[in-house]
Structure formats: structure tokens, C-alpha cells
Design an enzyme around this catalytic site. Structure first.
Site, mmCIF file in Angstrom:
data_model
loop_
_atom_site.group_PDB
_atom_site.id
_atom_site.type_symbol
_atom_site.label_atom_id
_atom_site.label_comp_id
_atom_site.label_asym_id
_atom_site.label_seq_id
_atom_site.Cartn_x
_atom_site.Cartn_y
_atom_site.Cartn_z
ATOM 1 N N VAL A 1 26.333 11.058 -51.108
ATOM 2 C CA VAL A 1 27.490 11.436 -50.839
ATOM 3 C C VAL A 1 28.060 11.759 -52.307
ATOM 4 O O VAL A 1 28.892 12.732 -52.418
ATOM 5 C CB VAL A 1 28.464 10.657 -50.010
ATOM 6 N N LYS A 2 27.791 11.009 -53.493
ATOM 7 C CA LYS A 2 28.071 11.035 -54.582
ATOM 8 C C LYS A 2 29.942 11.057 -54.676
ATOM 9 O O LYS A 2 30.452 11.958 -55.582
ATOM 10 C CB LYS A 2 27.489 12.001 -55.472
#
EC number: 4.1.1.23
Length: 288
Positions: A98-99
Site C-alpha cells: 500500500v505504501k
């Protein structure tokens, strides 16, 4: 509720039993089209079912990129949850790519979304960015620890656009990547806590030898290394860049496997072409 074994321990066990290989799952519009699938939630579900059928219980980790599911709205997120539950049912670790990166209170909410029993995804690990400061991620890291999970922070990415920022130097002479690596190591080695590293690092597999100094600063952190195959890196590059740290490396590939689809048998063959070299790479970490 009992806390699961730390992610690092579970990964080590699966790496020995199966392979340390991590399969990235990026169902892009282009890939769905190449597979002859509609670019909607139905096509997404069909894609994921075929990937899960092909992978079975052969890999240690899967890494779905959430953006390719989010773009299909609530139905896409439901498919993502189903995919993660299916892999967890066969003992495979789920690493949600997802960063996320924001201020502390927002990051706490993100952590509650991905980590822990009863959360939306119950991920075993997830990726994050620290552009707003490592301190903004402390509650995320603590939530990961309490859940037996791991949080992988981007330290040195393989995309060329990241170099100018990641290699910029601060007033103390360290690059951004070096300072972040030092911070991750300090968190992992804080006295009075389990020795298993919670904070991992995303380190691109295509990096030059000059980045070995950053790798050394990370200590015993797990190293997620995307870039094998389609991005140009091979296992020889991993041997060169991560020599002496093979047991910490999670070799990762996506397109070089998925582009073999939609045929399940062809996907299995492409996957096996990565599983065996990943086993051999990890074996070099053990004395003969």
C-alpha cells in the site's frame, strides 16, 4: 487473543519449507486485457482465482498491490480481502503493498486497517513510506509488533525517479536513505523488546553496488527486493548486492510470472523458474 509468532520467524520457517520467493500480484488493466479478461471486478476475481490456483502453497509470501484492486471500488476491495484470506488459509504470508505515508494519527488509522485480528485485511505485513518522517510511523510499527506483523519502509527503490530524493544529503552528511536505514535499525534493536525485526526495508533488486553501504546500516532487518525479472534484475544481482545477508532477503517478482498467464499450467511453470533459484540463493547463507 494470542499474538502470532513474529513475521520474521514465520518467514524464516516458510523460506526453508517452501522457498523465500514472494509473488507480487498486480492485476493492471493491461494485464487483464492480455489475459482476455474484462477490466472490471469480475475479471479481477477471475484473475486472482487463477493466480491462487497456480501458486497453491508453493511460495512464502504474496504481495498484492492494493491500487489495482482499489480502482475497482468496493467490489475490488472485496476481491482483495478474498484473495488474502485464500492465501492465509494455506499458510502463505500476505504482504499488502500500500505504501501509505502520512502524519502519525492518520498512520495509526492505516495500521488499524491492515494489521491485527479483526482488521479489514489482517495482513501479515505491509509497505509504507516515511516522507513525513520516521517518527510519524512509530505507532504503525508498534501496531505491527503487537500483531506479529512487519512493516516494510521504502529505503532505496529501483525506480530512477527516486534516486535524487533518496540520495540527497542532510546537514549531518547522511543521505536520506542512510538516515532512514539508521532509524529502522535503531527501532529494531531497541533494548527490552523481542529480537525479531519488525521494521523491514524495501530495497530494489536493480540497485548499484554503491548502495551496499545503505544495506549494511540496516542490520538484521528483512529486505524486500522487488525488481527480479521484468525490471531487469536476476538472482546473480541479488548475490552481488546482498552477499552475506541472503537469509534476510525476500526475492520478489511480479510481471515475469504473471505475464505467463492466463493458463494455470504456464503460470506454475513460470513460478517454478523463480522458486528454485530463490531456494538456491537462500542456501548460500548456510555453511556447507
Amino acid at each position: 487473543m494470542t499474538t502470532p509468532q513474529p513475521f520474521a520467524h514465520r518467514f524464516s520457517q516458510l523460506a526453508e519449507q517452501r522457498s523465500p520467493f514472494c509473488l507480487g500480484i498486480d492485476p493492471s488493466r493491461d494485464l487483464l486485457t492480455r489475459w482476455g479478461l474484462p477490466d472490471n471486478a469480475r475479471g479481477l476475481r477471475d484473475f486472482c482465482e487463477r493466480v491462487a490456483d497456480a501458486a497453491g502453497s508453493s511460495v512464502a509470501v504474496v504481495k498484492p498491490q492494493s491500487a489495482f484492486f482499489e480502482r475497482h471500488g468496493p467490489e475490488g476491495l472485496q476481491v482483495l480481502q478474498e484473495l488474502m484470506r485464500r492465501f492465509k488459509s494455506v499458510g502463505t504470508l500476505t504482504l499488502l503493498d500500500v505504501k501509505r505515508g502520512d502524519i502519525g494519527s492518520t498512520m495509526e488509522a492505516y495500521a488499524e486497517t491492515v494489521f491485527g485480528e479483526g482488521s479489514a485485511y489482517e495482513a501479515d505485513a505491509a509497505t509504507f513510506t516515511a516522507y513525513l518522517g520516521l517518527g510519524a510511523l512509530l505507532k504503525t510499527l508498534e501496531r505491527a509488533r503487537a500483531s506479529g506483523a512487519a512493516a516494510f519502509l521504502v529505503v532505496r527503490s529501483s525506480n530512477p525517479e527516486g534516486t535524487s530524493l533518496q540520495m540527497s544529503r542532510g546537514e549531518d552528511g547522511r543521505t536520506v536513505a542512510e538516515a532512514l536505514a539508521d532509524g529502522l535499525r535503531a527501532f529494531n534493536e531497541k533494548p527490552g523488546q523481542d529480537a525479531a525485526p519488525v521494521a523491514g526495508a524495501v530495497m530494489g533488486a536493480t540497485l548499484p553496488d554503491s548502495d551496499r553501504g545503505v544495506i549494511e546500516r540496516l542490520g538484521g532487518a528483512l529486505l524486500l527486493t522487488p525488481g527480479i525479472g521484468a525490471q531487469g534484475a536476476g538472482f546473480d544481482d541479488l548475490k552481488r548486492l546482498f552477499a552475506g545477508r541472503e537469509a534476510q532477503v525476500i526475492p520478489t517478482a511480479t510481471r515475469s510470472v504473471l505475464e505467463a498467464g492466463p493458463d494455470t499450467a504456464a503460470l506454475r511453470q513460470a513460478l517454478e523458474r523463480h522458486l528454485a533459484p530463490a531456494r538456491a540463493f537462500r542456501a548460500t547463507a548456510r555453511p556447507s
